[in-house]
Design a protein around this motif. Sequence first.
Motif, PDB file in Angstrom:
ATOM      1  N   UNK A 356     -11.430  70.532   5.429  1.00 37.71           N
ATOM      2  CA  UNK A 356     -10.114  70.308   4.834  1.00 37.71           C
ATOM      3  C   UNK A 356      -9.646  68.872   4.886  1.00 37.71           C
ATOM      4  N   UNK A 357     -10.580  67.939   4.751  1.00 35.92           N
ATOM      5  CA  UNK A 357     -10.222  66.515   4.787  1.00 35.92           C
ATOM      6  C   UNK A 357     -10.074  65.929   3.378  1.00 35.92           C
ATOM      7  N   UNK A 358     -10.300  66.744   2.338  1.00 35.33           N
ATOM      8  CA  UNK A 358     -10.175  66.285   0.945  1.00 35.33           C
ATOM      9  C   UNK A 358      -9.176  67.171   0.222  1.00 35.33           C
ATOM     10  N   UNK A 359      -8.298  66.546  -0.544  1.00 34.09           N
ATOM     11  CA  UNK A 359      -7.423  67.260  -1.468  1.00 34.09           C
ATOM     12  C   UNK A 359      -7.823  66.793  -2.865  1.00 34.09           C
ATOM     13  N   UNK A 360      -8.464  67.666  -3.640  1.00 34.70           N
ATOM     14  CA  UNK A 360      -9.151  67.210  -4.847  1.00 34.70           C
ATOM     15  C   UNK A 360      -8.453  67.541  -6.154  1.00 34.70           C
ATOM     16  N   UNK A 361      -7.688  68.617  -6.228  1.00 38.83           N
ATOM     17  CA  UNK A 361      -7.184  69.092  -7.510  1.00 38.83           C
ATOM     18  C   UNK A 361      -5.976  68.331  -8.022  1.00 38.83           C
ATOM     19  N   UNK A 385      -7.978  62.936  -4.092  1.00 35.68           N
ATOM     20  CA  UNK A 385      -8.540  62.730  -5.423  1.00 35.68           C
ATOM     21  C   UNK A 385      -7.675  63.463  -6.437  1.00 35.68           C
ATOM     22  N   UNK A 386      -7.877  63.140  -7.705  1.00 38.26           N
ATOM     23  CA  UNK A 386      -7.391  63.966  -8.808  1.00 38.26           C
ATOM     24  C   UNK A 386      -8.625  64.296  -9.636  1.00 38.26           C
ATOM     25  N   UNK A 387      -9.426  65.231  -9.121  1.00 36.50           N
ATOM     26  CA  UNK A 387     -10.749  65.506  -9.681  1.00 36.50           C
ATOM     27  C   UNK A 387     -10.650  66.414 -10.905  1.00 36.50           C
ATOM     28  N   UNK A 395     -18.043  59.207  -9.275  1.00 35.19           N
ATOM     29  CA  UNK A 395     -18.103  57.895  -8.658  1.00 35.19           C
ATOM     30  C   UNK A 395     -16.855  57.632  -7.802  1.00 35.19           C
ATOM     31  N   UNK A 396     -15.714  58.168  -8.234  1.00 35.30           N
ATOM     32  CA  UNK A 396     -14.509  58.038  -7.418  1.00 35.30           C
ATOM     33  C   UNK A 396     -14.668  58.782  -6.099  1.00 35.30           C
ATOM     34  N   UNK A 397     -15.285  59.967  -6.149  1.00 37.78           N
ATOM     35  CA  UNK A 397     -15.574  60.706  -4.921  1.00 37.78           C
ATOM     36  C   UNK A 397     -16.478  59.872  -4.008  1.00 37.78           C
ATOM     37  N   UNK A 398     -17.522  59.277  -4.568  1.00 40.83           N
ATOM     38  CA  UNK A 398     -18.423  58.433  -3.773  1.00 40.83           C
ATOM     39  C   UNK A 398     -17.667  57.255  -3.169  1.00 40.83           C
ATOM     40  N   UNK A 399     -16.751  56.695  -3.955  1.00 45.86           N
ATOM     41  CA  UNK A 399     -15.963  55.540  -3.518  1.00 45.86           C
ATOM     42  C   UNK A 399     -15.053  55.909  -2.337  1.00 45.86           C
TER      43      UNK A 399
END
Length: 606
Positions: A356-361, A385-387, A395-399
């Motif tokens: 739970x360390x990423x908030x992607x939506x 993120x705003x995936x 690439x933003x995820x990788x960044x």
Amino acid sequence: MRFTLPQPTFDANANAGGGDFGDLPEWDLSDLYPAPDAPEVKRDLDWVEAACRDFAADYEGKMAALDGAGMFECIQRNERISQVAGRLGSYAGLRYYQNTVDGERAKFYSDIQDKLTVFTAPLVFFSLEVNRIPDDALETMLTHEGLSRYRPIFERMRKMRPYQLSDELERYEHDMSTVGASAWNKLFDETVADLKFTVDGEEMGLEATTTLLTDADRSKREAAAREIARVLAQNSKLFARVHNTLAKMGLIEDEWRGMPSPQTGRHLSNDVEPEVVQALRDAVVAAYPKLSHRYYELKRGWLGLDKLQVWDRNAPLPMEETRTIGWNEAQTTVMEAYAGFDPKMAEIAKPFFTDGWIDAGVKPGKAPGAFAHPTVTDAHPYVMLNYLGKPRDVMTLAHELGHGVHQVLAAEQGELLSSTPLTLAETASVFGEMLTFQKLLKGAKSPAELKVMLAGKVEDMINTVVRQIAFYDFECKLHEARKGGELTVEAINEIWMSVQGESLGPAFEFMDGYETYWSYIPHFVHSPFYVYAYAFGDGLVNALYAAYEEQPDGFQQKYFDMLKAGGSKHHTALLKPFGLDATDPAFWDKGLSMISGFIDELEAME
């Protein structure tokens, strides 16, 4: 001493869109606090209030009389206050950025900021008194074994010594901070989050609208670009007021402090010399013709257009396959790239996906763009993120995951030494992008796919280097112009267009309305002159990656050691093991040559 969440900034390449991407993760903030009304929140607020009061009672007016052991105990107490207050500020800020238009979250964030500002006000004396200690006396203190590792903290404080105000004025500025720049930041955030755009009969927010600028349908790109221009124009007076006010506040503070330029404060906080930044800026501007101008002329030909419009800048290529990339595929791609460099890197990254360390939506009211926030060293970072399934979202995820890995490794330095200056804070993030890109490049199945990948990487690098230096020039010109008085919307528009034409080149013409696009970029509001850090990081990583390819043996350990150092070393010391020196003007040409080399490859494919 202020404890507020570093403001989120648009990733240089962040985009968004719509679609079905799988089960997107959300933050679990319970590692910070169970809930905003949890007793732990009140407990820590009470502790900070008492700790700050006791700290001032024990040390104010007495700093010069301390010996090394006494100063060591003092700075350890200071560090613990930073940690507890930072946890409170991080929790409140992260909740707020999940939904900036929610009244309860906004109130909780404001209340926490207000309380921390009041509670920590008694600590303002600390750096002021330290800077009044004679150099030889401070050097004697620093011979203490425990205190010696904090030398960088004292050296950075010493650099601020010429620009220190009186104790009373520093206290006043501290107390006014929550109704100063941070209040204007909040107005900007809430305004941007609440903007509504209508394209083809569908109402959407900024993230979803900007992603249409990468749509394969040119008419849809144009419609989105014109709608963005329309909505920004409607709000341009408010955005101009925000910029005028913040720039004037900066000018007033600089004058009182005696800072030689509006950029001086940023350079000091980045621990980088002005001449190094100027050399970077000059190298990039001189390279515009062989980078952006040359690439966009190629793209103009690929798209079969007489001129590129602004809605063509990030358009997919005609031979590019349009597809949505699910979250699981994005995760696998980045994790395999990280593991290919070193399994340790993937191991550090794994909890971001599992814990739970990423908030992607993308959600209503959520802050735009992407960021990685380190929170505090006794917790862990969080990535936002705003995936929305675009290749650049991978690439933003990788960044951002690169930032997260960096922050995990640097945490062992402790609260006061873990934070990396912005110039080096982009190193791990851009390196993570490069690892992911190289992995994808090796998997290309056809010349057309290879061409699309190379072109995409060149566009990302132009966005990271050329575009960010153009942003930096815009800020420099805006702050300089503000010295002459209030700037109208038209005056700011004119400054914006002057740098856009220069950086993008003759392949473009600009639609009416593009002149207001400066107004939604949060870097300018939250972190003045931040943007050159992107170009610094990209050039640095290009040189680092070249060193990795030339001498891979032992590189990983040197790389991890650099990340672990956090903010404990100057950039010259961090780069020395790799044989690199950012103070050498020729250094930047080496980094830029990688971009021009990719463009050479693209030209050879024609």
